[in-house]
Design a protein around this motif. Structure first.
Motif, PDB file in Angstrom:
ATOM      1  N   PRO A 389       0.805  -1.278   0.167  1.00 56.02           N
ATOM      2  CA  PRO A 389      -0.049   0.018   0.091  1.00 56.02           C
ATOM      3  C   PRO A 389       0.804   1.368   0.020  1.00 56.02           C
ATOM      4  O   PRO A 389       0.130   2.342  -0.348  1.00 56.02           O
ATOM      5  CB  PRO A 389      -0.809  -0.135   1.206  1.00 56.02           C
ATOM      6  N   PHE A 390       2.078   1.338   0.599  1.00 54.14           N
ATOM      7  CA  PHE A 390       2.876   2.529   0.461  1.00 54.14           C
ATOM      8  C   PHE A 390       3.072   3.079  -1.014  1.00 54.14           C
ATOM      9  O   PHE A 390       3.690   4.243  -0.963  1.00 54.14           O
ATOM     10  CB  PHE A 390       4.021   2.455   1.451  1.00 54.14           C
ATOM     11  N   GLY A 393       0.998   5.532  -1.471  1.00 53.58           N
ATOM     12  CA  GLY A 393       0.898   6.550  -0.166  1.00 53.58           C
ATOM     13  C   GLY A 393      -0.354   6.172   0.423  1.00 53.58           C
ATOM     14  O   GLY A 393      -1.112   7.167   1.130  1.00 53.58           O
ATOM     15  N   GLU A 394      -0.806   4.880   0.512  1.00 60.28           N
ATOM     16  CA  GLU A 394      -2.063   4.313   1.239  1.00 60.28           C
ATOM     17  C   GLU A 394      -1.600   3.711   2.470  1.00 60.28           C
ATOM     18  O   GLU A 394      -0.499   3.040   2.510  1.00 60.28           O
ATOM     19  CB  GLU A 394      -3.031   3.582   0.527  1.00 60.28           C
ATOM     20  N   ALA A 395      -2.276   3.692   3.688  1.00 57.19           N
ATOM     21  CA  ALA A 395      -2.198   2.769   4.809  1.00 57.19           C
ATOM     22  C   ALA A 395      -3.386   2.001   4.765  1.00 57.19           C
ATOM     23  O   ALA A 395      -4.518   2.345   5.028  1.00 57.19           O
ATOM     24  CB  ALA A 395      -2.265   3.754   5.873  1.00 57.19           C
ATOM     25  N   ARG A 396      -3.205   0.778   4.662  1.00 57.62           N
ATOM     26  CA  ARG A 396      -3.978  -0.230   4.664  1.00 57.62           C
ATOM     27  C   ARG A 396      -3.550  -1.627   5.049  1.00 57.62           C
ATOM     28  O   ARG A 396      -2.343  -1.935   4.848  1.00 57.62           O
ATOM     29  CB  ARG A 396      -4.975  -0.314   3.239  1.00 57.62           C
ATOM     30  N   PRO A 397      -4.327  -2.716   5.501  1.00 59.78           N
ATOM     31  CA  PRO A 397      -3.759  -3.919   5.972  1.00 59.78           C
ATOM     32  C   PRO A 397      -3.155  -4.660   4.805  1.00 59.78           C
ATOM     33  O   PRO A 397      -3.456  -4.685   3.728  1.00 59.78           O
ATOM     34  CB  PRO A 397      -4.918  -4.722   6.499  1.00 59.78           C
TER      35      PRO A 397
END
Length: 756
Positions: A389-390, A393-397
């Motif tokens: 996810p990085f 630029g995302e924050a997710r499991p």
């Protein structure tokens, strides 16, 4: 086409494809589905169903379509492996086939349709001759066409192969291993919607010819489906279009007139997206009070204006959001050998897309075992693709790879496979992993480029550099623009995602998906040529970093030595219950020993000394005794008439008492004892495989004494003789100065008188 009614209410139709008959039937099974057909060719048979939910989903802005390709191992007469003995997670091929069904049918539903639709293709029987993947696509189109689901098809699908340099429609599955081209094409009567291909460096001109051949077959398949649907199809459900609001559209257009370009046209993805988010909030804040009862449409109108502006600028001015021209490729940097302990690594950066590829080399025993319906049982070359996810630029499991990740990994694997050396040339299992570190379009093609460089860095003798590029398409007002090296916003707002990978000699892989109802072959031909030019540009950048495989592998990579033995000797190397092979590994210190059915033994080791020791142990176990050759052996048994000496593992021979020394020996123990190591010469291997040895001959050679050449005669009892002289210089098993010959029991060591 031939249509028959095979007993009410079942209806059947047939069509010949590639010299074989495709039979379709409906009304016999799965009658509660919205649409269901059985599709059969030869002994391959599938059930394909389509079901639509009764009400649309609320609050979503996408079409909820699910396509599943179900492999049942009973179809091939197999019982699943594992403890529970039932099918579990779909195989990689099943996931790829699910995507093959989804990709061509998804564009052919109304834009505002929000009912759940599920298509399930279940393989009931497979004969390894007909192609179940294309049968599943055609079956899905048929099931949707005869149902009330508002599918705007039909579509047809066909596989094209290239056998003996000739293009073939629907080649047998069991012949595809020899095919230079594996091309699956799906489309309507008017255009092509989906392409999936693997190729062995096939020229672009041949690819275009294959596409034209495929579309001719697709037209026939679609005509058959149209006729079938007219006969048994149900009326389609009407789908209302979302209402327009010209007042809101005009207000948004006026507000954005001087602001949109400033936010939209920026080469930096993060800055562009941030500016657009801010502009959208500003639009809603400014116009929201005026249209308080129409806020959802206000947001929708903003998104529509962004799309129109991106597409209009490209079509009218040939300029893209990051300022590039249609054929321009983003800046590229290539770095190799950046990870210290891996066997090979490379970092490929193109614009804001960045892929880190890593190579791991293993033994042949590290092959992947495949548990599916195909012919292939093992795979020694693997490419895996990860999309954390990085990277966006995302924050997710973090989760296990989804269908997209598996599809992208398989595409890159297919692109690279034609340049990978054979197992005989390079006896390693090769695993590539690509980690996407930053994503702004075309990550699958970046993984191809990074993986090609990583293999060269690892010293894998690949046949050439492989590069990939993603092409886009913008259409409107009768104009067409083909874009090289699309970025994320162009993929999202464009009409096509067309990936092409290959070497300087030709294409190795292709994948095309459409968001519109197809593309003409002439437009595709232009895109393929434009992709070739872009691919060559990228390969120039890659060659500047590393143009050929390194001559030496990493010090941390295993060393593999291949030893060829006779297949009959395999059991001797393995030993009872694997005892011998384990002992060789333990004694030599190697990491692995893998034995193929053809007698190839592949030794894996972290150093050459251990590998050489294991090789010698194997050669000693399996080598053939050579007459006239000297060996150093160990005395293992003593009998009154001579000594048995082990000259190779599992191989001993008799040194007759007359051949133990130059002088006369009264007792065997006067010359040798059990456990002594002595040098002996092989003087004979008789017809029963028994070996006769001479220590006297070795002692005489050491003194420079020659008594003539030892030869093996054809006589039953004949022993080694000197040419032109008597036989007194050598032992004859049938007689001599020490009495009658005695046969020996090699297991028990007992001698017995051979006289009658």
């Amino acid at each position: 086409m031939n249509t028959t009614h095979a007993g009410s209410p079942a209806t059947q139709t047939q069509l010949e494809i590639g010299g074989r008959t495709l039979t379709v039937e409906t009304g016999h099974v799965a009658q509660q589905a919205s649409g269901a057909v059985t599709v059969r060719m030869g002994d391959t048979m599938l059930l394909v169903t389509a079901v639509m939910s009764s009400t649309p989903r609320e609050g979503i802005d996408f079409f909820p379509l699910t396509c599943d390709y179900e492999e049942k191992l009973y179809a091939a007469g197999k019982i699943p492996g594992g403890f529970i003995r039932r099918e579990g997670r779909p195989s990689e091929q099943a996931i790829l086939n699910s995507r093959l069904i989804d990709r061509p049918i998804r564009p052919l539903f109304p834009k505002d349709f929000r009912n759940d639709v599920q298509v399930v293709a279940t393989v009931l029987s497979v004969d390894q001759d007909a192609d179940p993947a294309t049968m599943a696509i055609n079956g899905a189109s048929l099931a949707l066409s005869i149902s009330s689901i508002p599918f705007q098809g039909p579509i047809g699908a066909v596989r094209i192969g290239m056998l003996d340099d000739q293009l073939v429609v629907g080649p047998p599955v069991n012949k595809m291993v020899d095919s230079k081209l594996d091309l699956v094409v799906a489309g309507t009567k008017e255009a092509i919607i989906m392409v999936e291909a693997g190729a062995k460096e096939v020229p672009e001109e041949t690819i275009v010819e294959a596409l034209r051949m495929a579309h001719r077959e697709i037209v026939r398949i679609c005509e058959m489906q149209d006729a079938f649907a007219r006969e048994v199809g149900k009326p389609k459900v009407a789908v209302a279009e979302s209402p327009k609001d010209p007042e809101v559209d005009e207000a948004v257009d006026r507000f954005l007139s001087e602001r949109l370009d400033q936010a939209l046209f920026n080469p930096n993805k993060a800055l562009r997206e941030s500016a657009l988010d801010d502009l959208k909030k500003e639009t809603v804040t400014e116009l929201g009070p005026q249209f308080a009862d129409r806020l959802p449409y206000l947001s929708k109108s903003f998104e529509s204006k962004v799309k129109q502006r991106v597409r209009g600028k490209i079509l009218a001015e040939g300029l893209r959001p990051d300022g590039r021209k249609t054929t321009e490729i983003r800046p590229i940097t290539c770095e190799v050998g950046i990870l210290p302990r891996t066997h090979g690594s490379a970092l490929f950066t193109r614009g804001q897309t960045q892929a880190l590829s890593i190579v791991t080399l293993g033994s042949i025993g590290d092959k992947q075992k495949l548990d599916g319906l195909g012919l292939e049982e093992f795979k020694r070359f693997m490419h895996h693709y990860n999309f954390p996810p990085f990277s966006v630029g995302e924050a997710r499991p973090l989760r296990s790879p989804g269908r997209r990740e598996i599809g992208h990994g398989a595409l890159a694997e297919r692109a690279l496979l034609p340049v990978v050396p054979t197992e005989e040339e390079f006896p390693y299992t090769i695993r590539l992993v690509t980690e996407i570190l930053s994503s702004n379009g075309s990550t699958s093609m970046a993984s191809v480029c990074g993986s090609s460089l990583a293999m060269m860095d690892a010293g894998v003798p690949i046949k050439g550099q492989v590069a990939g590029i993603a092409m886009g398409l913008i259409t409107g007002d009768g104009r067409v623009a083909v874009l090289s090296d699309i970025q994320g916003v162009e993929d999202n707002l464009g009409d096509m995602d067309f990936k092409v990978a290959g070497t300087r000699q030709g294409v190795t892989a292709m994948q095309m998906d459409m968001k519109i109802k197809g593309i003409s072959i002439d437009t595709m031909a232009g895109a393929i040529q434009q992709a070739k030019e872009g691919r060559f540009f990228i390969m120039d950048k890659m060659d500047a970093a590393l143009s050929q495989p390194r001559s030496a592998m990493s010090q941390y990579a295993p060393r593999m030595i291949t030893v060829q033995i006779h297949p009959d000797k395999i059991r001797e190397v393995i030993g009872p219950g694997g005892k011998m092979i384990r002992k060789i590994i333990e004694d030599s210190g190697v990491t692995s020993i893998d034995i193929e059915d053809d007698g190839r033994v592949v030794i894996g080791s972290v150093n050459g000394e251990s590998a050489a020791k294991a090789e010698q142990l194997i050669r000693d176990l399996t080598g053939e005794v050579e007459v006239g050759k000297n060996y150093r052996g160990k005395v293992v048994r003593i009998m009154p008439f001579g000594a048995f000496v082990q000259i190779m593992p599992n191989q001993d021979g008799l040194v007759h008492i007359s051949q133990l020394a130059e002088e006369r020996v009264e007792r065997v123990e006067d010359a040798v004892n059990v456990g002594d190591e002595i040098d002996v010469k092989v003087t004979e291997v008789d017809r029963q495989g028994r070996v006769n040895l001479s220590r006297k001959a070795v002692l005489q050679e050491a003194k420079g004494i020659t008594n003539g050449d030892w030869v093996v005669t054809d006589r039953d009892r004949g022993g080694p003789r000197r040419e032109g002289g008597s036989s007194s210089g050598g032992y004859r098993p049938g007689g001599g100065d020490r009495g009658p010959r005695r046969d020996f029991d090699r297991a028990g060591g007992r001698g017995r008188d051979n006289r009658n």
